[in-house]
Structures are given as structure tokens and as C-alpha cells.
Design a protein around this motif. Structure first.
Motif, PDB file in Angstrom:
ATOM      1  N   THR A  47       0.838  -1.191   0.000  1.00 55.29           N
ATOM      2  CA  THR A  47       0.000   0.000   0.000  1.00 55.29           C
ATOM      3  C   THR A  47       0.875   1.243   0.000  1.00 55.29           C
ATOM      4  OG1 THR A  47      -0.134  -0.108   2.419  1.00 55.29           O
ATOM      5  CG2 THR A  47      -1.930  -1.130   1.180  1.00 55.29           C
ATOM      6  N   PRO A  48       0.342   2.359  -0.445  1.00 52.84           N
ATOM      7  CA  PRO A  48       1.138   3.599  -0.480  1.00 52.84           C
ATOM      8  C   PRO A  48       1.735   3.918   0.889  1.00 52.84           C
ATOM      9  CG  PRO A  48      -0.916   3.895  -1.688  1.00 52.84           C
ATOM     10  CD  PRO A  48      -1.008   2.561  -1.020  1.00 52.84           C
ATOM     11  N   GLY A  49       3.025   4.214   0.905  1.00 53.53           N
ATOM     12  CA  GLY A  49       3.706   4.560   2.141  1.00 53.53           C
ATOM     13  C   GLY A  49       4.336   3.384   2.864  1.00 53.53           C
ATOM     14  N   ASP A  50       3.962   2.164   2.474  1.00 51.05           N
ATOM     15  CA  ASP A  50       4.542   0.968   3.107  1.00 51.05           C
ATOM     16  C   ASP A  50       5.818   0.587   2.371  1.00 51.05           C
ATOM     17  OD1 ASP A  50       5.006  -1.286   4.605  1.00 51.05           O
ATOM     18  OD2 ASP A  50       2.976  -2.097   4.378  1.00 51.05           O
ATOM     19  N   GLN A  51       6.764   0.005   3.092  1.00 57.69           N
ATOM     20  CA  GLN A  51       8.031  -0.390   2.494  1.00 57.69           C
ATOM     21  C   GLN A  51       8.019  -1.837   2.009  1.00 57.69           C
ATOM     22  OE1 GLN A  51      10.609   1.859   1.987  1.00 57.69           O
ATOM     23  NE2 GLN A  51       8.964   3.247   2.654  1.00 57.69           N
ATOM     24  N   GLU A  52       7.010  -2.610   2.433  1.00 53.88           N
ATOM     25  CA  GLU A  52       7.002  -4.036   2.115  1.00 53.88           C
ATOM     26  C   GLU A  52       5.673  -4.465   1.511  1.00 53.88           C
ATOM     27  OE1 GLU A  52       9.767  -6.395   5.125  1.00 53.88           O
ATOM     28  OE2 GLU A  52       8.137  -5.391   6.168  1.00 53.88           O
ATOM     29  N   HIS A  53       5.734  -5.543   0.758  1.00 52.47           N
ATOM     30  CA  HIS A  53       4.525  -6.199   0.268  1.00 52.47           C
ATOM     31  C   HIS A  53       4.054  -7.167   1.348  1.00 52.47           C
ATOM     32  CE1 HIS A  53       6.247  -4.735  -3.509  1.00 52.47           C
ATOM     33  NE2 HIS A  53       5.038  -4.889  -4.049  1.00 52.47           N
ATOM     34  N   ARG A  54       2.785  -7.070   1.716  1.00 55.33           N
ATOM     35  CA  ARG A  54       2.261  -7.863   2.821  1.00 55.33           C
ATOM     36  C   ARG A  54       1.264  -8.906   2.321  1.00 55.33           C
ATOM     37  NH1 ARG A  54       4.178  -5.666   7.340  1.00 55.33           N
ATOM     38  NH2 ARG A  54       4.929  -3.506   7.177  1.00 55.33           N
ATOM     39  N   LEU A  55       1.278 -10.065   2.990  1.00 58.78           N
ATOM     40  CA  LEU A  55       0.388 -11.169   2.626  1.00 58.78           C
ATOM     41  C   LEU A  55      -1.053 -10.680   2.583  1.00 58.78           C
ATOM     42  CD1 LEU A  55       0.082 -14.206   2.064  1.00 58.78           C
ATOM     43  CD2 LEU A  55      -0.023 -14.572   4.538  1.00 58.78           C
ATOM     44  N   PHE A  56      -1.708 -10.928   1.459  1.00 55.86           N
ATOM     45  CA  PHE A  56      -3.039 -10.377   1.231  1.00 55.86           C
ATOM     46  C   PHE A  56      -4.080 -11.465   0.936  1.00 55.86           C
ATOM     47  CE2 PHE A  56      -6.144  -8.516  -1.814  1.00 55.86           C
ATOM     48  CZ  PHE A  56      -6.714  -7.558  -0.986  1.00 55.86           C
ATOM     49  N   ASN A  57      -3.746 -12.400   0.037  1.00 53.83           N
ATOM     50  CA  ASN A  57      -4.756 -13.320  -0.447  1.00 53.83           C
ATOM     51  C   ASN A  57      -4.101 -14.573  -1.013  1.00 53.83           C
ATOM     52  OD1 ASN A  57      -6.510 -14.151  -3.092  1.00 53.83           O
ATOM     53  ND2 ASN A  57      -7.839 -13.458  -1.441  1.00 53.83           N
ATOM     54  N   ILE A  58      -4.785 -15.676  -0.893  1.00 48.98           N
ATOM     55  CA  ILE A  58      -4.371 -16.913  -1.562  1.00 48.98           C
ATOM     56  C   ILE A  58      -5.441 -17.253  -2.585  1.00 48.98           C
ATOM     57  CG2 ILE A  58      -3.770 -19.349  -1.307  1.00 48.98           C
ATOM     58  CD1 ILE A  58      -3.105 -18.713   1.637  1.00 48.98           C
ATOM     59  N   ALA A  59      -5.073 -17.280  -3.837  1.00 53.90           N
ATOM     60  CA  ALA A  59      -6.014 -17.591  -4.920  1.00 53.90           C
ATOM     61  C   ALA A  59      -5.774 -19.018  -5.394  1.00 53.90           C
ATOM     62  CB  ALA A  59      -5.833 -16.616  -6.082  1.00 53.90           C
ATOM     63  N   VAL A  60      -6.748 -19.887  -5.151  1.00 55.57           N
ATOM     64  CA  VAL A  60      -6.642 -21.296  -5.543  1.00 55.57           C
ATOM     65  C   VAL A  60      -7.430 -21.474  -6.835  1.00 55.57           C
ATOM     66  CG1 VAL A  60      -6.942 -23.678  -4.824  1.00 55.57           C
ATOM     67  CG2 VAL A  60      -6.498 -21.909  -3.112  1.00 55.57           C
ATOM     68  N   LEU A  61      -6.801 -22.084  -7.830  1.00 53.95           N
ATOM     69  CA  LEU A  61      -7.360 -22.126  -9.173  1.00 53.95           C
ATOM     70  C   LEU A  61      -7.700 -23.553  -9.601  1.00 53.95           C
ATOM     71  CD1 LEU A  61      -4.715 -19.790 -10.886  1.00 53.95           C
ATOM     72  CD2 LEU A  61      -6.776 -19.109  -9.632  1.00 53.95           C
ATOM     73  N   HIS A  62      -8.899 -23.727 -10.118  1.00 52.66           N
ATOM     74  CA  HIS A  62      -9.224 -24.960 -10.838  1.00 52.66           C
ATOM     75  C   HIS A  62      -9.191 -24.608 -12.315  1.00 52.66           C
ATOM     76  CE1 HIS A  62     -10.978 -28.622 -12.267  1.00 52.66           C
ATOM     77  NE2 HIS A  62     -12.044 -27.994 -12.738  1.00 52.66           N
ATOM     78  N   ILE A  63      -8.281 -25.256 -13.024  1.00 54.93           N
ATOM     79  CA  ILE A  63      -8.024 -24.911 -14.422  1.00 54.93           C
ATOM     80  C   ILE A  63      -8.521 -26.033 -15.325  1.00 54.93           C
ATOM     81  CG2 ILE A  63      -6.193 -24.442 -16.107  1.00 54.93           C
ATOM     82  CD1 ILE A  63      -4.590 -23.293 -13.651  1.00 54.93           C
ATOM     83  N   ALA A  64      -9.296 -25.669 -16.321  1.00 58.08           N
ATOM     84  CA  ALA A  64      -9.831 -26.635 -17.277  1.00 58.08           C
ATOM     85  C   ALA A  64      -9.626 -26.099 -18.683  1.00 58.08           C
ATOM     86  CB  ALA A  64     -11.317 -26.883 -17.014  1.00 58.08           C
ATOM     87  N   ASP A  65      -8.955 -26.901 -19.525  1.00 60.35           N
ATOM     88  CA  ASP A  65      -8.729 -26.533 -20.924  1.00 60.35           C
ATOM     89  C   ASP A  65      -8.059 -25.162 -21.054  1.00 60.35           C
ATOM     90  OD1 ASP A  65      -9.988 -28.913 -21.757  1.00 60.35           O
ATOM     91  OD2 ASP A  65     -11.961 -27.962 -21.588  1.00 60.35           O
TER      92      ASP A  65
END
Length: 342
Positions: A294-312
Motif C-alpha cells: 500500500t502507499p507509504g509501506d516499504q514491504e509487500h504484505r500477505l493479502f490473499n491466496i487464490a486457488v485455481l481450478h483450471i480446465a482446458d
């Protein structure tokens, strides 16, 4: 309960440890089964943290009942019996551990308590059928939650672990006829919940991601890090099923609705436009861990885990898990400037 067998090494060692009250030896023997039992509890509960708790509860019950084990059954069977009943007792006391109707008409139901399962905690024993990929994927775990608890236990013991009906009946203190009837009803529900999926849970299945899956995850990560909404949209199947857990009412069933929701929430706008992502797997499924700065922060912080089901070559299902502020699945809380992608 009997398996009509002579006690083997683990059984004899367990009996000796029980008789001598050797807690250290007891822990050494039972710890070998932790991962197997934890996956079993996860299938019953769909919640990683609850599965950890019930596995620990299982070991406490095993210690308290240690003198009752005579070696007539395998130690594994006895442990599964105790773990199954620990989960059933847990479910009996909770009224928030069943699927609820989705707010979207015709979208089925949602399992708000669903949590991802870290692959590093899966059993390592190659002979253990519980690691078949389909039986830990999110769609399977969600489908199993639609079974009443005892029916769920029957289905897992019979069709996932491959136990014969008399053995499952003994563990659950049911008649063989009751087990057979419960299994038939469970199979009907599972076919309704997973109409397009393979239903032979006991046959071998690959654990490895396909090249297709790896490529889509790489493109998904690249789209996020480049703030490329068009590229992200192109990865989605039109009938995408997207949900963000544990938020109720977040389910959508088209790519357009998902993208519209992301845009309206500010995706790729200021505050949501500085991403670092890491490819991983959970539930033996492809996933991306999203870190946001986020603006002003020095680090990237854990936000989300996106689990994907992939077909074709397309993302057919995207299940997001809010990871903000959670020390989850042994993931680093922040990514420094020199962190490389895995």
C-alpha cells in the motif's frame, strides 16, 4: 474390533509403551500417523485449523485409552476410529459447520468455513491412498460437506480409504446394512455435487500439476504484477465460479460479474496496484499467493491466496482466501525487495 491378524511391529511397540506408561515411546509411534489422521480430519471438517485441533484431540484420547488397545485391530484402524469419532463429536456440538444456501439464485450453496490445506502437510507414504489428488481438491472437500456427518464418515472410510463394509461398520458402531445404505445415499449426493468430475476415488491419480496449469498460474501472476486487467480477464472461463472466503455473499458465477466486482472494489487502482505474487500449491491444486504494498509501506504484505481450478487452459473456478494478517500455511508475512518467485 478385529482385523483378524497378529499384532505387527507398531502394535506390539504401542502395547509395550502403554503398559509401561512410556510417553516418549508412545509419542514416537503415534506421530508417524499424524499426517494421515490430519488429512482424514480435514476431509471430515473442511477446516485446516479444526483438523489440527481434532488430530491433537485424537492423540489425547489415544493416550487416555491406551490400555484398551489389545492389538486385535491394526493400530492404524484404531487411530482412525478415534479420529473419526472425535470429528463426529465436534460436529455434533457445532451449528456453523454445514453449507448454507448461496445468496445468488441457482448458485447452490457455500461453505464459508472452508480453509486451504498445505501440501507440505500431506502424507508422504506413497502407499497411502488418501493423497489421491481429487480427494483433497477444494471441490471434493466442499462436496463432502453436503453429506450428514455420519454419512460423510461412511463415504470417506469406504470410498476414499477403501475400507470394506464390515471394517467401516465396526469403526462407526453400525450394522453392515446401515453402512451400505449410507454409502449409497452418499454416492448419490456426491454425483449431484460433482457431476463433471471423476468419481472413482480409489484409483491412482497424478499429483503433479500439468504444463497447462503451470502456464495459467504464471500468466495469472504476470497479469497481477503488470496490472493488466485485460490479460487477467482473458484467463477466465465465461462461466467462472468465483468466491472469496470467508466473506458471505461473495459468490459469483460468471467471469463478467467477477471482473465487475474486482473493478468496483478498486482492483489495479491506487492502493491495489502494487503486487508481488508467488506460485504455490495447496490441496494439490495450483495457487498464487498475492502480496500487496500500500502507499507509504516499504514491504509487500500477505493479502490473499487464490486457488485455481483450471480446465482446458482457462480458470474455471477461483477460490480466494483472505490471508490479511494471518501467519497462514507457513507463508512469509511480507516479501522483501530481493524475494524471488518460486
Amino acid at each position: 474390533m478385529t482385523d483378524a491378524r497378529v499384532p505387527g511391529g507398531d502394535e506390539a511397540a504401542f502395547i509395550a509403551a502403554a503398559r509401561s506408561n512410556d510417553a516418549a515411546q508412545f509419542a514416537l509411534i503415534t506421530e508417524r500417523y499424524r499426517r494421515d489422521l490430519q488429512v482424514h480430519c480435514y476431509r471430515m471438517l473442511a477446516h485446516y485449523e479444526d483438523a489440527q485441533d481434532m488430530t491433537q484431540e485424537t492423540f489425547l484420547r489415544v493416550w487416555n485409552k491406551r490400555e484398551s488397545f489389545k492389538g486385535h485391530a491394526t493400530l492404524r484402524t484404531w487411530l482412525y476410529r478415534i479420529a473419526t469419532n472425535a470429528c463426529l463429536d465436534f460436529l455434533e456440538k457445532r451449528n456453523d459447520r454445514t453449507p448454507v444456501p448461496a445468496e445468488l439464485p441457482g448458485a447452490g450453496s457455500e461453505v464459508h468455513y472452508l480453509q486451504p490445506y498445505p501440501d507440505r502437510m500431506l502424507p508422504e507414504d506413497p502407499q497411502e491412498s488418501v493423497v489421491a489428488r481429487e480427494t483433497v481438491e477444494l471441490a471434493f472437500i466442499v462436496a463432502v460437506q453436503h453429506l450428514p456427518p455420519r454419512q460423510r464418515a461412511v463415504f470417506i472410510l469406504r470410498d476414499v480409504l477403501g475400507w470394506p463394509a464390515p471394517k467401516a461398520a465396526d469403526v462407526l458402531e453400525l450394522t453392515v446394512a446401515s453402512v451400505t445404505s449410507a454409502l449409497q445415499r452418499a454416492r448419490v449426493t456426491m454425483r449431484e455435487q460433482l457431476p463433471d468430475r471423476r468419481l472413482d476415488w480409489r484409483s491412482p491419480a497424478t499429483h503433479e500439476l500439468s504444463e497447462d496449469e503451470r502456464g495459467v498460474v504464471k500468466s495469472y501472476i504476470d497479469a497481477h504484477e503488470r496490472n493488466d486487467l485485460d490479460k487477467l480477464t482473458a484467463l477466465l472461463r465465461e462461466d467462472l465460479r468465483f468466491t472469496m472466503l470467508p466473506d458471505p455473499g461473495a459468490l459469483v458465477v460468471t467471469a463478467k460479474d467477477a471482473v465487475d466486482g474486482w473493478v468496483s472494489s478498486g482492483l489495479f487502482q491506487r492502493g491495489y496496484d502494487d503486487w508481488r505474487c508467488v506460485a504455490t500449491t495447496v490441496n494439490l491444486m495450483p495457487a498464487a499467493v498475492l502480496y500487496r504494498r500500500t502507499p507509504g509501506d516499504q514491504e509487500h504484505r500477505l493479502f490473499n491466496i487464490a486457488v485455481l481450478h483450471i480446465a482446458d487452459g482457462k480458470i474455471a473456478e477461483l477460490t480466494g482466501f483472505d490471508a490479511t494478517g494471518k501467519p497462514w500455511l507457513s507463508l512469509p508475512a511480507t516479501l522483501g525487495a530481493d524475494t524471488s518467485h518460486s
